[in-house]
Scaffold this motif. Structure first.
Motif, PDB file in Angstrom:
ATOM      1  N   GLY A 143     106.048 101.983 -76.487  1.00 44.53           N
ATOM      2  CA  GLY A 143     104.955 102.587 -75.528  1.00 44.53           C
ATOM      3  C   GLY A 143     105.081 102.405 -74.195  1.00 44.53           C
ATOM      4  O   GLY A 143     104.964 103.094 -73.259  1.00 44.53           O
ATOM      5  N   TRP A 144     105.492 100.989 -74.049  1.00 43.64           N
ATOM      6  CA  TRP A 144     105.123 100.330 -72.613  1.00 43.64           C
ATOM      7  C   TRP A 144     106.236 100.915 -71.878  1.00 43.64           C
ATOM      8  O   TRP A 144     106.056 101.306 -70.363  1.00 43.64           O
ATOM      9  CB  TRP A 144     105.423  98.687 -72.778  1.00 43.64           C
ATOM     10  CG  TRP A 144     106.490  98.373 -73.259  1.00 43.64           C
ATOM     11  CD1 TRP A 144     106.814  98.179 -74.590  1.00 43.64           C
ATOM     12  CD2 TRP A 144     107.813  98.257 -72.727  1.00 43.64           C
ATOM     13  NE1 TRP A 144     108.040  97.713 -74.789  1.00 43.64           N
ATOM     14  CE2 TRP A 144     108.990  97.888 -73.659  1.00 43.64           C
ATOM     15  CE3 TRP A 144     108.482  98.263 -71.401  1.00 43.64           C
ATOM     16  CZ2 TRP A 144     110.195  97.795 -73.522  1.00 43.64           C
ATOM     17  CZ3 TRP A 144     109.887  98.151 -71.057  1.00 43.64           C
ATOM     18  CH2 TRP A 144     110.660  97.907 -72.045  1.00 43.64           C
TER      19      TRP A 144
ATOM     20  N   LEU B 236     105.314 104.325 -70.344  1.00 42.48           N
ATOM     21  CA  LEU B 236     104.263 104.535 -69.454  1.00 42.48           C
ATOM     22  C   LEU B 236     104.986 103.926 -67.987  1.00 42.48           C
ATOM     23  O   LEU B 236     104.658 104.435 -67.056  1.00 42.48           O
ATOM     24  CB  LEU B 236     103.369 103.199 -69.855  1.00 42.48           C
ATOM     25  CG  LEU B 236     101.946 103.589 -69.424  1.00 42.48           C
ATOM     26  CD1 LEU B 236     101.277 104.735 -70.172  1.00 42.48           C
ATOM     27  CD2 LEU B 236     100.961 102.144 -70.024  1.00 42.48           C
TER      28      LEU B 236
ATOM     29  N   LEU C 183      97.345  99.920 -71.397  1.00 44.33           N
ATOM     30  CA  LEU C 183      97.708  99.658 -72.841  1.00 44.33           C
ATOM     31  C   LEU C 183      96.466  98.630 -73.209  1.00 44.33           C
ATOM     32  O   LEU C 183      95.601  98.071 -72.511  1.00 44.33           O
ATOM     33  CB  LEU C 183      98.950  98.828 -72.751  1.00 44.33           C
ATOM     34  CG  LEU C 183     100.204 100.052 -72.279  1.00 44.33           C
ATOM     35  CD1 LEU C 183     101.492  99.217 -72.051  1.00 44.33           C
ATOM     36  CD2 LEU C 183     100.377 101.014 -73.512  1.00 44.33           C
ATOM     37  N   THR C 184      96.495  98.667 -74.563  1.00 47.53           N
ATOM     38  CA  THR C 184      95.601  97.662 -74.985  1.00 47.53           C
ATOM     39  C   THR C 184      95.927  96.514 -76.051  1.00 47.53           C
ATOM     40  O   THR C 184      96.166  96.604 -77.215  1.00 47.53           O
ATOM     41  CB  THR C 184      94.584  98.511 -75.902  1.00 47.53           C
ATOM     42  OG1 THR C 184      95.491  99.399 -77.010  1.00 47.53           O
ATOM     43  CG2 THR C 184      93.733  99.750 -75.261  1.00 47.53           C
TER      44      THR C 184
ATOM     45  N   VAL D  60      95.533 105.101 -76.958  1.00 47.24           N
ATOM     46  CA  VAL D  60      96.670 105.169 -75.851  1.00 47.24           C
ATOM     47  C   VAL D  60      97.945 105.785 -76.570  1.00 47.24           C
ATOM     48  O   VAL D  60      98.675 106.739 -75.837  1.00 47.24           O
ATOM     49  CB  VAL D  60      97.132 104.041 -75.072  1.00 47.24           C
ATOM     50  CG1 VAL D  60      98.201 103.980 -73.995  1.00 47.24           C
ATOM     51  CG2 VAL D  60      95.568 103.432 -74.465  1.00 47.24           C
ATOM     52  N   GLN D  61      98.326 105.317 -77.617  1.00 51.01           N
ATOM     53  CA  GLN D  61      99.626 105.854 -78.357  1.00 51.01           C
ATOM     54  C   GLN D  61      99.485 107.266 -78.486  1.00 51.01           C
ATOM     55  O   GLN D  61     100.535 107.543 -78.503  1.00 51.01           O
ATOM     56  CB  GLN D  61     100.047 104.886 -79.761  1.00 51.01           C
ATOM     57  CG  GLN D  61     100.681 103.580 -79.188  1.00 51.01           C
ATOM     58  CD  GLN D  61      99.392 102.500 -79.089  1.00 51.01           C
ATOM     59  OE1 GLN D  61      98.151 102.684 -78.886  1.00 51.01           O
ATOM     60  NE2 GLN D  61      99.845 101.128 -79.390  1.00 51.01           N
TER      61      GLN D  61
ATOM     62  N   ILE E  17     100.784 107.772 -74.380  1.00 51.08           N
ATOM     63  CA  ILE E  17     102.349 107.759 -74.715  1.00 51.08           C
ATOM     64  C   ILE E  17     102.941 108.842 -75.315  1.00 51.08           C
ATOM     65  O   ILE E  17     103.960 109.180 -74.937  1.00 51.08           O
ATOM     66  CB  ILE E  17     102.442 106.442 -75.378  1.00 51.08           C
ATOM     67  CG1 ILE E  17     102.090 105.217 -74.536  1.00 51.08           C
ATOM     68  CG2 ILE E  17     103.812 106.083 -76.100  1.00 51.08           C
ATOM     69  CD1 ILE E  17     101.862 103.983 -75.264  1.00 51.08           C
TER      70      ILE E  17
END
Length: 492
Positions: A51-52, A55, A303-304, A313-314, A318
């Motif tokens: 995910g990162w 982003l 992000l969390t 967010v996912q 994302i």
């Protein structure tokens, strides 16, 4: 080699057919080896572990595109120094918009802000703050980031094709990094990944379009049911129409339909703006635009890590970044093809700003009207969406305003023309990608890709595998994101 049957064409067609067959086999027959199970597992792994990466990648493309605006390279033309643009601004913007996001904007224009309003990224739902955040994140998901992803690839393709004489396929852009290896198996792999992402990204969009046309038709005409039979009939009719359009080439079918799309979209938006809560919509648009620009850096990296249970967010950001990356080969190649003769600065400004501002206004008008109905007038738009499906969201809002049936009819017409231009553009792009970059692929090649796209959408709608198809294109986005990063360095 015969231009019709390059290795990329043969491999891509074979894999596409195998994927469709895999999707049709009932889940109970294959168990954990079914398309649904496999794509779910791989998709979950990618979203959780990378995910990162999505982003950071999307934000990197935006920073690169904005940086290019202010450099000396901005004046370079995409073509010889004396070349002039092939299309005027209105036609160019219309083609950009129609290929880039048409069906998605109509499908999500009401639904996405309503979902964020009920389940916001932070805090409680159904509050003033939730409504503000809902619109801000709708701007974010459909704004500068996706168009930056498209612009980076489109710009590199246009530059290498029209100024450097490359053959207009994605592997050709990477020659400065990989040298002549792009003419061998490595180039075939790169182009296949691009084709794979395009086929399944577009097929999913066509599936969504068919679902919404069916929803609108059933809403307008009491004798029509919103079911799989209606959706398959719609796909069959629209396939014939877009295949006819595809045979006429870029300067007739797509060009005229794109102009019609823009006119219909603007008429629909203006009509709702002035029959709806005009002051509220424009105040909401102005305020949210400011907050979006102000919060763009923090949203771009949000992000969390300390709240693992919050998957917002996912599920949204994302997911969207991966989705736009999977669409990049299709939209990037198409906007490259229609942008010959423009300067780099003109290209980036046009591709980044015009669709972003239009999209923001679109969400303000449609999403803003829905939020106003729910928040101030206590009309349960969300209940209608939850009971009847996301595809009904737009039509349920129109019902609350004067001439609602007329607006619904225009909306169905607009979705249909967007459907035709998206599919038409995609057959053209797939034709280019699988014929060594031919700027005018043969009608036979376009016909093959048109049938594969429609068959993918129809068969997977029928078997309930549209979500699996969507996940497949997002899985393809991971290797393609790496290719896109290489494209940036190669272009630079």
């Amino acid at each position: 080699m015969n231009r019709k049957f390059t290795s990329v064409f043969i491999i891509s067609v074979t894999v596409a057919i195998l994927f469709i067959i895999w999707g049709v086999i009932p889940e109970e027959s294959l168990g954990s080896a079914s398309l649904e199970s496999v794509t779910t597992s791989v998709h979950k792994f990618i979203i959780e572990k990378f995910g990162w990466f999505y982003l950071l990648t999307a934000t990197f493309f935006l920073v690169f595109a904005v940086w290019l605006l202010f450099t000396k390279y901005g004046t370079i033309k995409l073509g010889p120094n004396d070349s002039e643009p092939e299309y005027n601004y209105i036609t160019w913007f219309g083609m950009l918009f129609s290929a880039g996001m048409g069906i998605g904007l109509v499908f999500w224009g009401v639904a996405e802000p309503m979902y964020h309003y009920s389940t916001p990224p932070v805090g409680e739902g159904f509050t003033d703050q939730a409504a503000k955040d809902a619109m801000r994140y709708s701007f974010f998901h459909w704004g500068l980031h996706p168009w930056a992803i498209y612009s980076v690839l489109g710009l590199a393709l246009a530059y290498f094709t029209f100024r450097k004489g490359e053959n207009g396929i994605i592997s050709g852009i990477l020659r400065p990094i990989f040298g002549d290896r792009v003419d061998g198996p490595l180039g075939t792999l790169i182009n296949f990944i691009a084709v794979f992402a395009t086929i399944f990204g577009v097929a999913t969009s066509l599936g969504l379009g068919a679902i919404q046309i069916s929803g609108g038709a059933s809403y307008l005409f009491s004798g029509i049911e919103n079911n799989i039979t209606t959706q398959l009939i719609i796909i069959a009719i629209v396939t014939v129409l877009f295949m006819l359009s595809a045979q006429t080439g870029l300067n007739k079918g797509i060009r005229y339909l794109s102009n019609i799309n823009v006119i219909l979209a603007i008429l629909l938006m203006l009509f709702l703006l002035f029959t709806g809560p005009t002051n509220f919509i424009m105040d909401f648009f102005t305020t949210t635009l400011g907050v979006y620009v102000q919060n763009l850096p923090s949203m771009s990296f949000r992000l969390t890590p300390f709240n693992a249970d919050n998957t917002w967010v996912q599920d949204w950001t994302i997911f969207y970044w991966a989705w736009w990356i999977s669409w990049a080969p299709f939209v990037g190649m198409f906007i490259a093809r229609i942008s010959r003769g423009r300067t780099i600065r003109e290209f980036i400004l046009g591709v980044l700003l015009v669709p972003t501002i239009f999209g923001a206004l679109w969400f303000s008008v449609f999403g803003g009207s829905a939020l106003h109905l729910q928040h101030f007038d206590s009309i349960a738009i969300l209940d209608i969406i939850n009971e009847q499906g996301t595809e009904i969201a737009l039509f349920s809002v129109f019902e609350e305003f004067p001439l609602g049936s007329l607006m619904s009819f225009i909306a169905v017409l607009l979705i249909s023309t967007f459907f035709i231009t998206s599919a038409d553009s995609a057959t053209f792009v797939l034709g280019m990608q699988t014929t060594n970059g031919s700027l005018n692929p043969s009608n036979f090649i376009k016909f093959v890709w048109g049938i594969i796209q429609s068959a993918s959408a129809a068969i997977l709608l029928y078997s309930g595998g549209l979500a699996a198809l969507q996940r497949a294109s997002i899985i393809a986005a991971l290797p393609f994101a790496i290719i896109l990063i290489c494209v940036v360095f190669s272009f630079f």
